[in-house]
Scaffold this motif. Structure first.
Motif, PDB file in Angstrom:
ATOM      1  N   MET A 120       0.839  -1.196   0.000  1.00 50.27           N
ATOM      2  CA  MET A 120       0.000   0.000   0.000  1.00 50.27           C
ATOM      3  C   MET A 120       0.879   1.252   0.000  1.00 50.27           C
ATOM      4  O   MET A 120       1.876   1.316   0.719  1.00 50.27           O
ATOM      5  N   THR A 121       0.506   2.203  -0.842  1.00 45.53           N
ATOM      6  CA  THR A 121       1.274   3.448  -0.920  1.00 45.53           C
ATOM      7  C   THR A 121       1.108   4.246   0.364  1.00 45.53           C
ATOM      8  O   THR A 121       0.000   4.427   0.865  1.00 45.53           O
ATOM      9  N   LYS A 122       2.220   4.741   0.891  1.00 43.29           N
ATOM     10  CA  LYS A 122       2.158   5.542   2.105  1.00 43.29           C
ATOM     11  C   LYS A 122       1.566   6.916   1.817  1.00 43.29           C
ATOM     12  O   LYS A 122       1.846   7.509   0.768  1.00 43.29           O
ATOM     13  N   PRO A 123       0.757   7.455   2.742  1.00 45.22           N
ATOM     14  CA  PRO A 123       0.305   8.843   2.583  1.00 45.22           C
ATOM     15  C   PRO A 123       1.501   9.782   2.587  1.00 45.22           C
ATOM     16  O   PRO A 123       2.488   9.550   3.296  1.00 45.22           O
ATOM     17  N   LYS A 124       1.413  10.839   1.789  1.00 51.42           N
ATOM     18  CA  LYS A 124       2.522  11.779   1.670  1.00 51.42           C
ATOM     19  C   LYS A 124       2.134  13.114   2.274  1.00 51.42           C
ATOM     20  O   LYS A 124       1.076  13.669   1.952  1.00 51.42           O
ATOM     21  N   VAL A 125       2.979  13.644   3.146  1.00 52.88           N
ATOM     22  CA  VAL A 125       2.687  14.878   3.882  1.00 52.88           C
ATOM     23  C   VAL A 125       3.743  15.929   3.583  1.00 52.88           C
ATOM     24  O   VAL A 125       4.942  15.620   3.534  1.00 52.88           O
ATOM     25  N   LEU A 126       3.298  17.164   3.411  1.00 51.71           N
ATOM     26  CA  LEU A 126       4.199  18.304   3.254  1.00 51.71           C
ATOM     27  C   LEU A 126       4.118  19.186   4.490  1.00 51.71           C
ATOM     28  O   LEU A 126       3.023  19.606   4.891  1.00 51.71           O
ATOM     29  N   PHE A 164       5.449  11.671  11.865  1.00 49.45           N
ATOM     30  CA  PHE A 164       4.818  11.266  10.608  1.00 49.45           C
ATOM     31  C   PHE A 164       5.450   9.981  10.072  1.00 49.45           C
ATOM     32  O   PHE A 164       4.756   9.040   9.670  1.00 49.45           O
ATOM     33  N   GLU A 165       6.770   9.940  10.072  1.00 50.13           N
ATOM     34  CA  GLU A 165       7.470   8.783   9.531  1.00 50.13           C
ATOM     35  C   GLU A 165       7.234   7.533  10.370  1.00 50.13           C
ATOM     36  O   GLU A 165       7.003   6.438   9.838  1.00 50.13           O
ATOM     37  N   GLU A 166       7.271   7.683  11.687  1.00 54.33           N
ATOM     38  CA  GLU A 166       7.060   6.537  12.575  1.00 54.33           C
ATOM     39  C   GLU A 166       5.657   5.961  12.428  1.00 54.33           C
ATOM     40  O   GLU A 166       5.452   4.757  12.633  1.00 54.33           O
ATOM     41  N   ARG A 167       4.694   6.798  12.059  1.00 51.86           N
ATOM     42  CA  ARG A 167       3.303   6.344  11.964  1.00 51.86           C
ATOM     43  C   ARG A 167       2.882   6.001  10.540  1.00 51.86           C
ATOM     44  O   ARG A 167       1.695   5.861  10.267  1.00 51.86           O
ATOM     45  N   GLY A 168       3.863   5.867   9.638  1.00 47.92           N
ATOM     46  CA  GLY A 168       3.550   5.327   8.337  1.00 47.92           C
ATOM     47  C   GLY A 168       3.336   6.321   7.223  1.00 47.92           C
ATOM     48  O   GLY A 168       2.702   5.985   6.209  1.00 47.92           O
ATOM     49  N   CYS A 169       3.840   7.543   7.352  1.00 51.90           N
ATOM     50  CA  CYS A 169       3.701   8.551   6.303  1.00 51.90           C
ATOM     51  C   CYS A 169       5.075   8.908   5.726  1.00 51.90           C
ATOM     52  O   CYS A 169       6.080   8.874   6.442  1.00 51.90           O
ATOM     53  N   ASP A 170       5.095   9.238   4.451  1.00 49.29           N
ATOM     54  CA  ASP A 170       6.269   9.884   3.864  1.00 49.29           C
ATOM     55  C   ASP A 170       6.119  11.384   4.062  1.00 49.29           C
ATOM     56  O   ASP A 170       5.011  11.933   3.913  1.00 49.29           O
ATOM     57  N   VAL A 171       7.181  12.068   4.408  1.00 51.46           N
ATOM     58  CA  VAL A 171       7.076  13.490   4.726  1.00 51.46           C
ATOM     59  C   VAL A 171       8.192  14.276   4.070  1.00 51.46           C
ATOM     60  O   VAL A 171       9.344  13.840   4.014  1.00 51.46           O
ATOM     61  N   GLU A 216       0.728  16.646  -5.209  1.00 50.29           N
ATOM     62  CA  GLU A 216       1.238  15.300  -4.941  1.00 50.29           C
ATOM     63  C   GLU A 216       1.076  14.869  -3.488  1.00 50.29           C
ATOM     64  O   GLU A 216       1.453  13.753  -3.121  1.00 50.29           O
ATOM     65  N   TYR A 217       0.475  15.742  -2.638  1.00 52.47           N
ATOM     66  CA  TYR A 217       0.431  15.446  -1.206  1.00 52.47           C
ATOM     67  C   TYR A 217      -0.975  15.118  -0.714  1.00 52.47           C
ATOM     68  O   TYR A 217      -1.960  15.677  -1.177  1.00 52.47           O
ATOM     69  N   GLU A 238       0.569  14.005  15.142  1.00 57.91           N
ATOM     70  CA  GLU A 238      -0.156  12.828  15.632  1.00 57.91           C
ATOM     71  C   GLU A 238      -1.573  12.776  15.064  1.00 57.91           C
ATOM     72  O   GLU A 238      -2.045  11.714  14.620  1.00 57.91           O
ATOM     73  N   GLN A 239      -2.254  13.921  15.071  1.00 59.88           N
ATOM     74  CA  GLN A 239      -3.631  13.967  14.576  1.00 59.88           C
ATOM     75  C   GLN A 239      -3.710  13.659  13.082  1.00 59.88           C
ATOM     76  O   GLN A 239      -4.552  12.876  12.637  1.00 59.88           O
ATOM     77  N   MET A 240      -2.827  14.284  12.303  1.00 56.40           N
ATOM     78  CA  MET A 240      -2.863  14.089  10.857  1.00 56.40           C
ATOM     79  C   MET A 240      -2.492  12.656  10.476  1.00 56.40           C
ATOM     80  O   MET A 240      -3.135  12.039   9.608  1.00 56.40           O
ATOM     81  N   ALA A 241      -1.471  12.110  11.116  1.00 52.89           N
ATOM     82  CA  ALA A 241      -1.062  10.744  10.820  1.00 52.89           C
ATOM     83  C   ALA A 241      -2.167   9.754  11.184  1.00 52.89           C
ATOM     84  O   ALA A 241      -2.437   8.800  10.438  1.00 52.89           O
ATOM     85  N   ASP A 242      -2.823   9.987  12.292  1.00 51.78           N
ATOM     86  CA  ASP A 242      -3.916   9.109  12.704  1.00 51.78           C
ATOM     87  C   ASP A 242      -5.046   9.125  11.675  1.00 51.78           C
ATOM     88  O   ASP A 242      -5.635   8.089  11.356  1.00 51.78           O
ATOM     89  N   TYR A 243      -5.335  10.302  11.146  1.00 50.60           N
ATOM     90  CA  TYR A 243      -6.396  10.405  10.135  1.00 50.60           C
ATOM     91  C   TYR A 243      -5.985   9.740   8.821  1.00 50.60           C
ATOM     92  O   TYR A 243      -6.753   8.971   8.223  1.00 50.60           O
ATOM     93  N   LEU A 244      -4.777  10.030   8.355  1.00 56.30           N
ATOM     94  CA  LEU A 244      -4.337   9.516   7.058  1.00 56.30           C
ATOM     95  C   LEU A 244      -4.126   8.001   7.066  1.00 56.30           C
ATOM     96  O   LEU A 244      -4.373   7.329   6.064  1.00 56.30           O
TER      97      LEU A 244
END
Length: 527
Positions: free
Chosen positions: A1-7, A20-27, A44-45, A298-304
């Motif tokens: 699964m593609t990781k969510p990408k955050v800017l 973000f990285e620890e919770r599974g997002c690319d940042v 792209e984000y 934490e909030q954004m990673a939890d949502y994504l």
């Protein structure tokens, strides 16, 4: 699964990227870009983490074709077009409690600086003077501090002031007597606060209800020699009127961390000897900036990653299964809460939320949250469907949720009743076709209307000619009427008019409407 990408587009604590990285997002951390550069990149984000430097406009949102969530590390979201983001399906989150202590401490620091004229004494001493006789300060011990707003930050200021042996009084429409006792303050009305306070600090958002709450008229009601502190929002004080009161000596001193226009390059207050200011530093401590950065990550990673929703300003806490069925009820509930909040007068002490018929079988918490969010949005710019119950509880508001499984006149019905010093005020609404929200009753008068955009509520004597008079008044002032809804208690008795208009109604037009023959109440509404 593609990781969510955050800017991350604004400078914030580097640990936010780690979370973000620890919770599974690319940042990616790319700060200082122009709006054009951000517009070119944002597509792209999945997530955008900001502070106050990045402004998220319609143009940015149009380009953000994959964006799912915007997270503001802090309270204020003036730099995000929330209605447009909502239309694009983008969740907007903030961190409303991450810098409460920092802001409260800054207000106390400003108060102490006023009491002892510290900035002025410092400036002259550093010039080589020794102006000891020119600076006679005052003690804060035994003085009365008046809080305008006794929510999260206001209550922290109260606790610090009590530790300084001050007497604390507070004006807040949502503060109950029980909560006032709990935080150690005396609950008063605004006029009483103005007349008694030696120091006044403001801790309320900027809304239609609070704009210029310290107007020229209200400043004239203050105690001779009062000192005023504002670390909340610019626009709460009429700055020109405050300058006049400072020059006359009626106000002994004022300390502002916020201004009506920021950055504040000029102000009638600048240069006055009894005025001190800081450049919006209320949340500017290392601890606060770390807290809000970590919380937003934490909030954004939890949502994504997991779909969890925390501190969302435009979305309730809903599971995927509940959302389709609850969504139209959420809109109805929020509008009913907003309506009763805009119209009910006096201090609110309790609220009853009744679900009848088909609505009785739905989850009550999301509907309750939506009602409270609509109700309290008149007094708080950080409220949302998630934190509204917390804010209501914090103010001691008695909340009751009632189910009536038996159908009444309507197949499904929501009723919101608030208790005030003037008695109970109740509004009710239903869904047409299972998805179209409609108001069906307002303060005991049957009336059917959609609640949207700018509206005008009028109570008048039921007599011939009134509709023509109000129509002519609005037409003469270039205000177009969209819809027109009428109700009355009895023929020739009290009538209610609720109409939608294409623009906000200016204050002078409202004043003219109040002067029309037979008019009892005129109130502009906004949804």
């Amino acid at each position: 699964m593609t990781k969510p990408k955050v800017l991350i587009s604004d400078k914030m604590d580097p640990n936010a990227a780690r979370i973000f990285e620890e919770r599974g997002c690319d940042v990616d951390v790319i700060t200082g870009e122009t709006p054009e550069e951000l517009k070119a990149r944002i597509g792209e984000y999945d997530g955008l983490a900001i502070r106050s430097s990045t402004t998220v406009t319609q143009e940015i949102l149009d380009a953000a074709t994959n964006l799912k969530v915007i997270g503001r590390a802090g309270i204020g979201v003036d730099n995000v077009d929330i209605p447009y983001a909502s239309g694009k399906g983008v969740v907007v989150m903030n961190t409303p409690f991450g810098n409460s202590i920092t802001t409260a401490e800054h207000a106390i620091a400003m108060m102490m600086a006023l009491a002892r004229q510290i900035p002025q004494a410092d400036a002259r001493t550093q010039k080589g003077e020794w102006p000891k006789k020119d600076f006679m300060g005052i003690e804060v011990t035994g003085k009365t501090l008046g809080l305008i707003g006794a929510g999260n930050i206001g209550s922290i200021v109260a606790s610090r002031a009590l530790g300084l042996k001050m007497k604390v009084i507070a004006f807040d429409p949502f503060l109950t007597e029980e909560r006032a006792v709990e935080i150690g303050v005396e609950k008063v009305d605004l006029d009483t606060l103005l007349a008694r306070a030696d120091f006044i600090t403001l801790h309320t958002p900027l809304t239609d209800e609070t704009r210029n709450i310290l107007s020229a008229e209200n400043l004239a009601k203050t105690k001779q020699g009062v000192r005023i502190v504002n670390c909340a929002r610019g626009g709460l004080i009429d700055e020109a009127a405050l300058a006049e009161k400072l020059e006359s000596g009626h106000v002994a001193g004022a300390a502002l961390d916020v201004f009506q226009t920021e950055p504040a390059k000029e102000s009638p207050l600048f240069g006055l000897p009894n005025f001190i200011c800081t450049p919006h530093l209320g949340a500017s401590t290392t601890e606060a900036q770390v807290n809000v950065a970590l919380q937003v990550a934490e909030q954004m990673a939890d949502y994504l990653v997991n779909g969890g929703v925390t501190n969302a300003l435009n979305m309730p806490s809903l599971s995927a299964e509940e959302a389709p069925k609850l969504r139209p009820y959420m809109g109805l509930a929020e509008n009913l809460g907003s309506l009763v909040g805009q119209l009910a007068h006096g201090n609110l002490t309790r609220i009853s939320i009744e679900r009848e018929g088909a609505a009785a079988g739905l989850s009550g918490k999301p509907i309750e949250g939506a009602v409270l969010a609509g109700l309290m949005r008149q007094y708080s710019d950080t409220v949302n469907m998630v934190n509204a119950p917390y804010l209501a509880k914090e103010r001691g508001l008695d909340i009751r949720s009632i189910r009536h499984e038996k159908e009444g006149v309507y197949n499904t019905l929501l009723r919101v009743t608030v208790g005030t010093e003037d008695g109970d005020r109740s509004v009710a609404g239903t869904l047409f076709g299972a998805e179209a929200p409609r108001l069906v009753e307002i303060f005991g008068v049957r009336i059917e209307a959609e609640l949207e955009g700018h509206m005008l509520y009028i109570v008048n004597e039921d007599a011939p000619g009134f509709i023509g008079r109000i129509g002519s008044l609005l037409g003469d002032n270039g205000i177009n009427i969209g819809t027109f809804h009428l109700g009355r208690r009895t023929s020739g008795g009290e009538a209610v008019l609720l109409l939608s208009v294409d623009q906000a109604i200016p204050a002078d037009v409202v004043k003219k409407a109040c002067a029309l023959q037979g008019v009892k109440v005129v109130k502009p509404l906004s949804f």
